[in-house]
Design an enzyme around this catalytic site. Sequence first.
Site, PDB file in Angstrom:
ATOM      1  N   ARG A  78      54.963  43.503  48.811  1.00  0.00           N
ATOM      2  CA  ARG A  78      53.798  42.623  48.693  1.00  0.00           C
ATOM      3  C   ARG A  78      52.492  43.384  48.919  1.00  0.00           C
ATOM      4  O   ARG A  78      51.425  42.927  48.559  1.00  0.00           O
ATOM      5  CB  ARG A  78      53.921  41.429  49.663  1.00  0.00           C
ATOM      6  CG  ARG A  78      52.862  40.373  49.432  1.00  0.00           C
ATOM      7  CD  ARG A  78      53.109  38.998  50.053  1.00  0.00           C
ATOM      8  NE  ARG A  78      54.216  38.876  50.949  1.00  0.00           N
ATOM      9  CZ  ARG A  78      54.163  39.202  52.261  1.00  0.00           C
ATOM     10  NH1 ARG A  78      53.053  39.643  52.797  1.00  0.00           N
ATOM     11  NH2 ARG A  78      55.232  39.063  53.009  1.00  0.00           N
ATOM     12  N   TYR A 131      36.337  28.343  32.015  1.00  0.00           N
ATOM     13  CA  TYR A 131      37.758  28.053  32.007  1.00  0.00           C
ATOM     14  C   TYR A 131      37.979  26.844  32.910  1.00  0.00           C
ATOM     15  O   TYR A 131      37.572  26.825  34.063  1.00  0.00           O
ATOM     16  CB  TYR A 131      38.534  29.275  32.522  1.00  0.00           C
ATOM     17  CG  TYR A 131      40.005  29.233  32.198  1.00  0.00           C
ATOM     18  CD1 TYR A 131      40.442  29.432  30.894  1.00  0.00           C
ATOM     19  CD2 TYR A 131      40.939  28.988  33.178  1.00  0.00           C
ATOM     20  CE1 TYR A 131      41.790  29.388  30.594  1.00  0.00           C
ATOM     21  CE2 TYR A 131      42.284  28.937  32.886  1.00  0.00           C
ATOM     22  CZ  TYR A 131      42.705  29.137  31.590  1.00  0.00           C
ATOM     23  OH  TYR A 131      44.034  29.093  31.296  1.00  0.00           O
ATOM     24  N   ASP A 203      33.635  36.870  35.285  1.00  0.00           N
ATOM     25  CA  ASP A 203      34.948  36.810  34.651  1.00  0.00           C
ATOM     26  C   ASP A 203      34.749  37.310  33.223  1.00  0.00           C
ATOM     27  O   ASP A 203      34.252  36.600  32.363  1.00  0.00           O
ATOM     28  CB  ASP A 203      35.468  35.367  34.668  1.00  0.00           C
ATOM     29  CG  ASP A 203      36.821  35.216  33.949  1.00  0.00           C
ATOM     30  OD1 ASP A 203      37.171  36.106  33.143  1.00  0.00           O
ATOM     31  OD2 ASP A 203      37.503  34.212  34.185  1.00  0.00           O
ATOM     32  N   LYS A 228      45.299  38.302  28.649  1.00  0.00           N
ATOM     33  CA  LYS A 228      44.638  38.241  27.345  1.00  0.00           C
ATOM     34  C   LYS A 228      44.553  39.639  26.732  1.00  0.00           C
ATOM     35  O   LYS A 228      45.574  40.226  26.448  1.00  0.00           O
ATOM     36  CB  LYS A 228      43.287  37.565  27.511  1.00  0.00           C
ATOM     37  CG  LYS A 228      43.313  36.300  28.403  1.00  0.00           C
ATOM     38  CD  LYS A 228      44.111  35.171  27.790  1.00  0.00           C
ATOM     39  CE  LYS A 228      44.360  34.005  28.755  1.00  0.00           C
ATOM     40  NZ  LYS A 228      43.192  33.433  29.416  1.00  0.00           N
TER      41      LYS A 228
END
Length: 414
Positions: A78, A131, A203, A228
């Site tokens: 992690r 978004y 972003d 993307k």
Amino acid sequence: MQMQRKPVLEAEKLNIVNDEVVSVSGESTRSVHAGERGHHTCDTITIPIHQTATFWFKNSEELRAYQEGRLARNEYGRYGNPTWQAVERKLADLEFAEEALLFASGMNAVTTTLFALLPKGGHLIITSDCYRRTRQFCFEFLARMDVKTTVIEPSNLDQLSDALCDDTDLFFSELPTNPYLRVLDVPEAVKLAGANGTTVIIDSTFATPLNYRPLKDGADLVIHSATKYLGGHNDLLAGVAAGSSNIVQSLRKAVGILGGITTPQNAYLLLRGLKTLGLRMARHNDNAFRIARMLESHPRVRRVFYPGLESHPDHQTAASLLKGYGGVVTFEIDGNLEAAERFVDRCRIPYIAPSLGGVESLIEMPAVMSYWDISREKRLGYGISDSLVRYSCGIEDPEDLIADLCQALEVAAP
Ligand SMILES: *Cc1c(COP(=O)(O)O)cnc(C)c1O
């Protein structure tokens, strides 16, 4: 070039200064080599998928050396994995950032970042065109921490100036925005926010570091949905944040607690996808520009939104900031929702699907995809009209995409 050979156990400290040859090179060279050269074990060309949940220590002395900061290596899955560290180095290099951090998805990058950087009772400014899940996170989750969110119009600096208060912690904007592809004047926004001590986060999913690098214009952090363009093949979900080590390390600590890590396989796919980023973006930019021009002159299309077109409200800003205008074209069919659906159904090349940025062209109508679950009135309030179509240009031949769109538009009469 002589590559350093290193014993398997001696994992590198996250090193953002890449091989000299790479750091002075052009963007395609960097996309291929950055973050990978000089980091191989067993003489492999590719970085292996380090399929492990944890890492073992030879003895207690090694553990102590690690704990006391004398030895840089991995401890537990992690907190770090060599495959995702390679991607982080490559992305930091492409953004010219001190450090980058991978996340399980773009949304995970957004939510972890906002959650980690905002104090209880803090103030955040976002833009209306964005978004949708990001806006939902602000109003459904951050509100529980008494964070106040002010929504302004995208790229409206007057509204930004009005919204900034003495205690504004963060300004968050996409660039270009979804779906209207608005382009914020980042240098001006940074001036306004900076004077106020407000952190600016961009972003930049729709731009990628090849079309624009917000950090060079003073943004504090850049975020991407790597699902993307960065991944580029519609086969993985991931997110990334890049900026100064100071901010990124505070986010890294948050990820260690919140746990939104990506898998070694996903990291490998992202690493592989990134190697062709330069080639792919050139084709995405070119395909989209050609399609936008064709659509703008087509009688069955009411309006086209593409920052490369002079008709776009932010064309001037886009022309001065961006190296390419991106692969997404948004347009309104001259007709009602059903006419737009008929047009979409008639397209033969693009898949009807959410998402963008992959090699396959995708087409979608926000009204029946991401805004399906709200009333028409509310949707129109967000500026999402009935016959709005978002086309994510893949890397197919432009002649084929254009011919396909033209034959489909024939059925789109009102
Ligand atoms: C897709 C997208 C996101 C969310 O990313 P996921 O990887 O799907 O979680 C965030 N911001 C923008 C601009 C996006 O396009």
